[in-house]
Design a protein around this motif. Sequence first.
Motif, mmCIF file in Angstrom:
data_model
loop_
_atom_site.group_PDB
_atom_site.id
_atom_site.type_symbol
_atom_site.label_atom_id
_atom_site.label_comp_id
_atom_site.label_asym_id
_atom_site.label_seq_id
_atom_site.Cartn_x
_atom_site.Cartn_y
_atom_site.Cartn_z
ATOM 1 N N LYS A 147 16.104 32.010 40.841
ATOM 2 C CA LYS A 147 16.471 33.436 40.755
ATOM 3 C C LYS A 147 17.914 33.657 41.216
ATOM 4 O O LYS A 147 18.510 34.687 40.948
ATOM 5 C CB LYS A 147 15.532 34.251 41.639
ATOM 6 N N THR A 148 18.434 32.675 41.985
ATOM 7 C CA THR A 148 19.784 32.803 42.538
ATOM 8 C C THR A 148 20.536 31.500 42.321
ATOM 9 O O THR A 148 19.969 30.530 41.835
ATOM 10 C CB THR A 148 19.714 33.019 44.070
ATOM 11 N N GLY A 149 21.776 31.463 42.772
ATOM 12 C CA GLY A 149 22.503 30.202 42.822
ATOM 13 C C GLY A 149 21.994 29.369 43.992
ATOM 14 O O GLY A 149 21.198 29.837 44.807
ATOM 15 N N GLY A 150 22.446 28.085 44.072
ATOM 16 C CA GLY A 150 22.011 27.215 45.164
ATOM 17 C C GLY A 150 22.225 25.772 44.790
ATOM 18 O O GLY A 150 22.846 25.471 43.764
ATOM 19 N N THR A 151 21.703 24.867 45.627
ATOM 20 C CA THR A 151 21.907 23.446 45.391
ATOM 21 C C THR A 151 20.702 22.854 44.659
ATOM 22 O O THR A 151 19.584 22.915 45.173
ATOM 23 C CB THR A 151 22.092 22.706 46.730
ATOM 24 N N GLU A 170 25.691 22.298 42.036
ATOM 25 C CA GLU A 170 25.740 23.487 42.884
ATOM 26 C C GLU A 170 25.697 24.664 41.916
ATOM 27 O O GLU A 170 26.700 24.997 41.287
ATOM 28 C CB GLU A 170 27.040 23.523 43.704
ATOM 29 N N LEU A 171 24.516 25.265 41.795
ATOM 30 C CA LEU A 171 24.383 26.333 40.797
ATOM 31 C C LEU A 171 25.105 27.589 41.280
ATOM 32 O O LEU A 171 24.821 28.089 42.363
ATOM 33 C CB LEU A 171 22.903 26.655 40.567
ATOM 34 N N GLY A 175 19.592 29.782 37.362
ATOM 35 C CA GLY A 175 19.651 28.709 36.362
ATOM 36 C C GLY A 175 18.292 28.036 36.173
ATOM 37 O O GLY A 175 17.260 28.548 36.638
ATOM 38 N N ILE A 176 18.313 26.921 35.502
ATOM 39 C CA ILE A 176 17.084 26.167 35.242
ATOM 40 C C ILE A 176 17.307 24.694 35.592
ATOM 41 O O ILE A 176 18.401 24.169 35.400
ATOM 42 C CB ILE A 176 16.624 26.295 33.762
#
Length: 402
Positions: A147-151, A170-171, A175-176
């Motif tokens: 649902k968010t950015g992240g690693t 590192e999104l 994303g997927i």
Amino acid sequence: MSKIQMKTPLVELDGDEMTRVLWPIIKEKLIEPFVDLKTEYYDLGIKKRDETDDQITIDAANAIKKHGVGVKNATITPNQGRVDEYGLKKQWKSPNGTIRAMLDGTVFRKPILVKNIKPSVKSWKKPIVVGRHAYGDVYKNAEIKTKTGGTAEIVFTDAQGNETRETIMELPGPGIIQGMHNTEDSISSFARSCFEYSLGEKIDCWFATKDTISKTYDQTFKIIFEEIFAKEYKNKFKNAGISFFYTLIDDVVARMMKTEGGMLWACKNYDGDVMSDMVASAFGSLAMMSSVLVSPNGYFEYEAAHGTVQRHYYKHLKGEKTSTNAVALIFAWTGALRKRGELDALPELCNFSDRLEKIVIETIEDGYMTGDLAGICNPPAKKVLDSTQFLDALAQRLKTAL
Ligand code: NAP
Ligand code: MG
């Protein structure tokens, strides 16, 4: 005329719907008058699978392990609609999946060519056999939608609890992510099945991955194929006058469009899923495709590439005539009988199988066929036959030929 004798029984796996209707007619009209048919019968029809909690499927796979060669009819893989239709206890697993897992095999699909149906690709003159690895990759993956950015990472934990980590990305925002696997054992048996098939048919083996991009995952497939080939098959291939060719998947697709055909195209699971449908459609129809599961342990299961032809079955139940094409089912029988003949040193059984296949092809080439082919053949069909008329036409020719 005395009938051809068999030594070892074929393991016979019956199935569902329209193909279950055709199955005994094929035996009665095309095989039993000529062969003293020995089979060990397993009813894989949906009712019997439900009644036995699917034990019958496991018993049938074990019987193939015991006797070596099976012939399988098309079977329903139940979804919720089938559970309601047949009042099933649950959505039993695909019998093909269960059998493949037990025999550890690769599925080879080969188009059946007739002169009056031209492949859509002009240069194709001989069948292109697709060998599909049926384990792992995207078919047994794990996926996350964030649902968010992240690693995004992949983590492997060994039996001692040691972790290996790798950052995927590192999104920056939602994303997927997808994770998939394969095993060295499964890839090795895939390679051996392909090399065995090539040797059996005396055709070249082509294999491709995307190892320039996937330097660990796809490259492992490449290395395993090359190592097994060098150690176990190089000399056998040389003696048989055939070769093994490795290249990139996009290169093989481009080259395939310019060849005459006549090779085994070994495909990773997803490539095989996509490419076998393309090849089948370009050669005409799923009903003109033979299919065999080859296990590296020397077991063989012959089947039709299509399903139970449900729509035709419902017509049949209403008392209407159907024009269902039995060619793939007949080739399942001839493939199995020929293999039995080879294993038991019964050349007459092999000759019979060759003869029956030849008659099927001649009949269609003479213009007598079922409706599915009449739509795509040139010159146009002389007569479009219903399911039984086509089998009768074959039986008539077979009697005259023998
Ligand atoms: P299908 O049985 O392959 O039939 C799809 C359509 O293809 C038919 O409606 C028919 O088109 C045409 N077709 C296929 N085989 C034909 C033949 N021998 N002669 C003439 N036309 C043929 O697939 P489905 O109807 O989607 O699936 C029915 C059941 O089969 C499902 O329950 C599925 O689980 C099962 N299945 C089993 C296997 C297997 O055991 N190997 C494989 C696939 C599916 P028209 O209706 O236009 O004439
Ligand atoms: Mg597919």
